[in-house]
Design a protein around this motif. Sequence first.
Motif, PDB file in Angstrom:
ATOM      1  N   ASP A 162     -12.285   2.725 -17.058  1.00 25.96           N
ATOM      2  CA  ASP A 162     -12.165   3.299 -15.713  1.00 25.96           C
ATOM      3  C   ASP A 162     -12.581   2.343 -14.602  1.00 25.96           C
ATOM      4  O   ASP A 162     -12.091   2.453 -13.474  1.00 25.96           O
ATOM      5  N   ILE A 163     -13.461   1.411 -14.910  1.00 21.07           N
ATOM      6  CA  ILE A 163     -13.854   0.444 -13.869  1.00 21.07           C
ATOM      7  C   ILE A 163     -12.640  -0.372 -13.429  1.00 21.07           C
ATOM      8  O   ILE A 163     -12.446  -0.654 -12.249  1.00 21.07           O
ATOM      9  N   GLY A 164     -11.797  -0.705 -14.391  1.00 19.20           N
ATOM     10  CA  GLY A 164     -10.591  -1.464 -14.076  1.00 19.20           C
ATOM     11  C   GLY A 164      -9.634  -0.703 -13.188  1.00 19.20           C
ATOM     12  O   GLY A 164      -8.853  -1.308 -12.437  1.00 19.20           O
ATOM     13  N   LYS A 165      -9.698   0.634 -13.266  1.00 17.48           N
ATOM     14  CA  LYS A 165      -8.792   1.453 -12.455  1.00 17.48           C
ATOM     15  C   LYS A 165      -9.179   1.442 -10.970  1.00 17.48           C
ATOM     16  O   LYS A 165      -8.414   1.911 -10.133  1.00 17.48           O
ATOM     17  N   LYS A 166     -10.363   0.908 -10.673  1.00 14.78           N
ATOM     18  CA  LYS A 166     -10.817   0.876  -9.282  1.00 14.78           C
ATOM     19  C   LYS A 166     -10.324  -0.342  -8.506  1.00 14.78           C
ATOM     20  O   LYS A 166     -10.427  -0.368  -7.276  1.00 14.78           O
ATOM     21  N   ILE A 167      -9.777  -1.337  -9.193  1.00 16.96           N
ATOM     22  CA  ILE A 167      -9.494  -2.598  -8.500  1.00 16.96           C
ATOM     23  C   ILE A 167      -8.339  -2.470  -7.512  1.00 16.96           C
ATOM     24  O   ILE A 167      -8.199  -3.302  -6.626  1.00 16.96           O
ATOM     25  N   HIS A 168      -7.534  -1.444  -7.649  1.00 16.96           N
ATOM     26  CA  HIS A 168      -6.385  -1.307  -6.754  1.00 16.96           C
ATOM     27  C   HIS A 168      -6.699  -0.412  -5.552  1.00 16.96           C
ATOM     28  O   HIS A 168      -5.809  -0.108  -4.753  1.00 16.96           O
ATOM     29  N   THR A 169      -7.956  -0.020  -5.428  1.00 17.81           N
ATOM     30  CA  THR A 169      -8.366   0.812  -4.304  1.00 17.81           C
ATOM     31  C   THR A 169      -8.049   0.132  -2.975  1.00 17.81           C
ATOM     32  O   THR A 169      -8.431  -1.017  -2.745  1.00 17.81           O
ATOM     33  N   GLY A 170      -7.326   0.840  -2.105  1.00 19.03           N
ATOM     34  CA  GLY A 170      -7.013   0.295  -0.788  1.00 19.03           C
ATOM     35  C   GLY A 170      -5.999  -0.835  -0.806  1.00 19.03           C
ATOM     36  O   GLY A 170      -5.809  -1.522   0.199  1.00 19.03           O
ATOM     37  N   ARG A 171      -5.362  -1.011  -1.952  1.00 19.57           N
ATOM     38  CA  ARG A 171      -4.431  -2.132  -2.104  1.00 19.57           C
ATOM     39  C   ARG A 171      -3.107  -1.634  -2.655  1.00 19.57           C
ATOM     40  O   ARG A 171      -3.080  -0.774  -3.535  1.00 19.57           O
ATOM     41  N   SER A 172      -2.013  -2.157  -2.130  1.00 19.75           N
ATOM     42  CA  SER A 172      -0.678  -1.884  -2.641  1.00 19.75           C
ATOM     43  C   SER A 172      -0.135  -3.160  -3.272  1.00 19.75           C
ATOM     44  O   SER A 172      -0.571  -4.268  -2.930  1.00 19.75           O
ATOM     45  N   ARG A 173       0.825  -2.998  -4.168  1.00 16.98           N
ATOM     46  CA  ARG A 173       1.471  -4.220  -4.652  1.00 16.98           C
ATOM     47  C   ARG A 173       2.180  -4.939  -3.506  1.00 16.98           C
ATOM     48  O   ARG A 173       2.397  -6.145  -3.569  1.00 16.98           O
ATOM     49  N   ASN A 174       2.524  -4.194  -2.464  1.00 17.58           N
ATOM     50  CA  ASN A 174       3.207  -4.828  -1.336  1.00 17.58           C
ATOM     51  C   ASN A 174       2.338  -5.893  -0.661  1.00 17.58           C
ATOM     52  O   ASN A 174       2.796  -7.006  -0.385  1.00 17.58           O
ATOM     53  N   ASP A 175       1.073  -5.543  -0.362  1.00 16.70           N
ATOM     54  CA  ASP A 175       0.222  -6.561   0.261  1.00 16.70           C
ATOM     55  C   ASP A 175      -0.386  -7.504  -0.776  1.00 16.70           C
ATOM     56  O   ASP A 175      -0.752  -8.633  -0.464  1.00 16.70           O
ATOM     57  N   GLN A 176      -0.442  -7.057  -2.034  1.00 10.76           N
ATOM     58  CA  GLN A 176      -0.932  -7.927  -3.103  1.00 10.76           C
ATOM     59  C   GLN A 176       0.060  -9.070  -3.369  1.00 10.76           C
ATOM     60  O   GLN A 176      -0.330 -10.227  -3.529  1.00 10.76           O
ATOM     61  N   VAL A 177       1.342  -8.729  -3.411  1.00  6.82           N
ATOM     62  CA  VAL A 177       2.379  -9.734  -3.656  1.00  6.82           C
ATOM     63  C   VAL A 177       2.354 -10.810  -2.574  1.00  6.82           C
ATOM     64  O   VAL A 177       2.386 -12.022  -2.868  1.00  6.82           O
ATOM     65  N   ILE A 178       2.295 -10.391  -1.322  1.00  6.46           N
ATOM     66  CA  ILE A 178       2.368 -11.358  -0.242  1.00  6.46           C
ATOM     67  C   ILE A 178       1.079 -12.170  -0.149  1.00  6.46           C
ATOM     68  O   ILE A 178       1.090 -13.352   0.229  1.00  6.46           O
ATOM     69  N   LEU A 179      -0.058 -11.567  -0.534  1.00  8.24           N
ATOM     70  CA  LEU A 179      -1.294 -12.340  -0.608  1.00  8.24           C
ATOM     71  C   LEU A 179      -1.155 -13.461  -1.636  1.00  8.24           C
ATOM     72  O   LEU A 179      -1.485 -14.615  -1.365  1.00  8.24           O
ATOM     73  N   ASP A 180      -0.668 -13.103  -2.833  1.00  9.42           N
ATOM     74  CA  ASP A 180      -0.509 -14.111  -3.882  1.00  9.42           C
ATOM     75  C   ASP A 180       0.399 -15.246  -3.432  1.00  9.42           C
ATOM     76  O   ASP A 180       0.134 -16.426  -3.688  1.00  9.42           O
ATOM     77  N   LEU A 181       1.477 -14.879  -2.756  1.00 12.39           N
ATOM     78  CA  LEU A 181       2.432 -15.884  -2.322  1.00 12.39           C
ATOM     79  C   LEU A 181       1.799 -16.837  -1.310  1.00 12.39           C
ATOM     80  O   LEU A 181       2.025 -18.053  -1.345  1.00 12.39           O
ATOM     81  N   ARG A 182       1.010 -16.285  -0.416  1.00 12.78           N
ATOM     82  CA  ARG A 182       0.351 -17.132   0.587  1.00 12.78           C
ATOM     83  C   ARG A 182      -0.720 -18.015  -0.050  1.00 12.78           C
ATOM     84  O   ARG A 182      -0.837 -19.202   0.282  1.00 12.78           O
ATOM     85  N   LEU A 183      -1.509 -17.455  -0.969  1.00 12.15           N
ATOM     86  CA  LEU A 183      -2.505 -18.264  -1.677  1.00 12.15           C
ATOM     87  C   LEU A 183      -1.839 -19.398  -2.445  1.00 12.15           C
ATOM     88  O   LEU A 183      -2.291 -20.550  -2.414  1.00 12.15           O
ATOM     89  N   TYR A 184      -0.766 -19.064  -3.132  1.00 11.66           N
ATOM     90  CA  TYR A 184      -0.054 -20.049  -3.939  1.00 11.66           C
ATOM     91  C   TYR A 184       0.562 -21.139  -3.065  1.00 11.66           C
ATOM     92  O   TYR A 184       0.448 -22.344  -3.363  1.00 11.66           O
ATOM     93  N   LEU A 185       1.175 -20.741  -1.956  1.00 19.16           N
ATOM     94  CA  LEU A 185       1.865 -21.711  -1.116  1.00 19.16           C
ATOM     95  C   LEU A 185       0.879 -22.604  -0.374  1.00 19.16           C
ATOM     96  O   LEU A 185       1.190 -23.777  -0.092  1.00 19.16           O
TER      97      LEU A 185
END
Length: 478
Positions: free
Chosen positions: A96-119
């Motif tokens: 259940d602790i793992g289920k908390k990591i997406h709190t307040g986060r969507s894959r929409n902003d997660q995807v674009i964060l990853d892309l910016r970090l990577y770039l």
Amino acid sequence: MALWGSRWRKSLEEVVEDFTYSLYFDKRLWKVDLLGTLAHVVMLNKIGIISQEELAVLKDEIKNLYLEISNNPDLIRDSEDIHTFVEESLTKRIGDIGKKIHTGRSRNDQVILDLRLYLREETCDIAELLINLRKVLLELSEKFISTPMPGYTHLQQAQPVTLSHYFLAYDAMFSRDLQRLEDIYKRVDVLPLGSGALAGSTIPLDREYTAELLNFSKISDNSMDAVSDRDFVLEFLFFSALTYNHLSRLAEEIILWATKEFSFVKLPEEYSTGSSMMPQKRNPDVAELTRGKCGKLIGNLVNMFTIMKGLPLSYNRDLQEDKPSLFSSIDELKIALRVWIGFLPKIEFDTERMYKLSSEDFLFATDIAEYLVLKGVPFREAHKIVGEVVRFCEENNKKFRELSLEEWRGFSELFDRDIFDLLNPESSLNLKKTYGSPNPVINKDVIKKREEELRNIIDRWHKLKSSLPDLMRLLDKV
């Protein structure tokens, strides 16, 4: 079950799963996805959503997953994308602790964060390669500062220049590319996390703290734009296509110069191939492949423009297709830059052949016209006079040097014995007065200025690269 599938009664058709599957290309984001997840859970701890004990467990498992994938990248499998893989992996390990990591986060902003970090990381690596290529070009410019060769317009011999001037011309192109990349970095360096799916969150997420953890210089100020913005991807793809276009132009130069007809260069064996049938051949494969691959990067830019041209706000699944184009351009550009950094210093230049062709009489026609201008003749009249001299030489199979002073004066009384001093490439080059011309004295000054500019660029990119977050360092910090 998919992370979004709680209300679905039926499973996706297998063909739909295959059609929407992206893990095979987005798995390269695994490091930045773990990094972004770590920063997010540290922030959730700061605002009281995750306890200190839960954070300790999450940090341990994020670290363990990072180390395991580092040792065995094949562990990444059996998920629809890399973001799902990371969340599912952590949840399997810690419940259940793992289920908390997406709190307040969507894959929409997660995807674009990853892309910016990577770039951000990739722009630093590409900047370093461009810097090294420019170092090679400036070294060659210094080496051949006084080596005359014919310059061309319309692929016809025009006026004497120097081999140094050619290399400085390409250095100017790559200098602009570096400037563009530095400018693009500023627009990549924006934190989108906290934008949610499109409208933020009712949870008081501390976005400034997340930006601090990930060393972003600013945070986005419109959640709809943040999750759907791919302008920075388009800009990077344009930069990549243009930089590769400059490599392609340089490649075409080498291809021409390596022909028997030009015979300006001898290609190094380590960077050329032979013919399976004709044993005498030495083919410019590196240059030809550079020229041929350029279309792929232009195509990647067009592909991304086509994806974006009709998208309504905010996120749409079309945006999944931004990554293949982006990753392709990054990979192709990086390997091409590495190749040319090694290739250029090993090319042998036939400077005697270049000098001989730069001494062809008609290359001095413009200098002779300007000789008359400096004696008061209007340029159009001077152009006409020299054109008549050229026609006379062609019709009588003569060269400028073979004309007597009397013959010269038959076209204009202003010609004097000093006209013969103009008929060599050294005089043509050394008499150039304008800044930016191939005069060796002027180009020595240009090289010094470019070297100083490059030192400043190196310092700036070093600071940017050293500021990038690293998962292991962040774990120690928090």
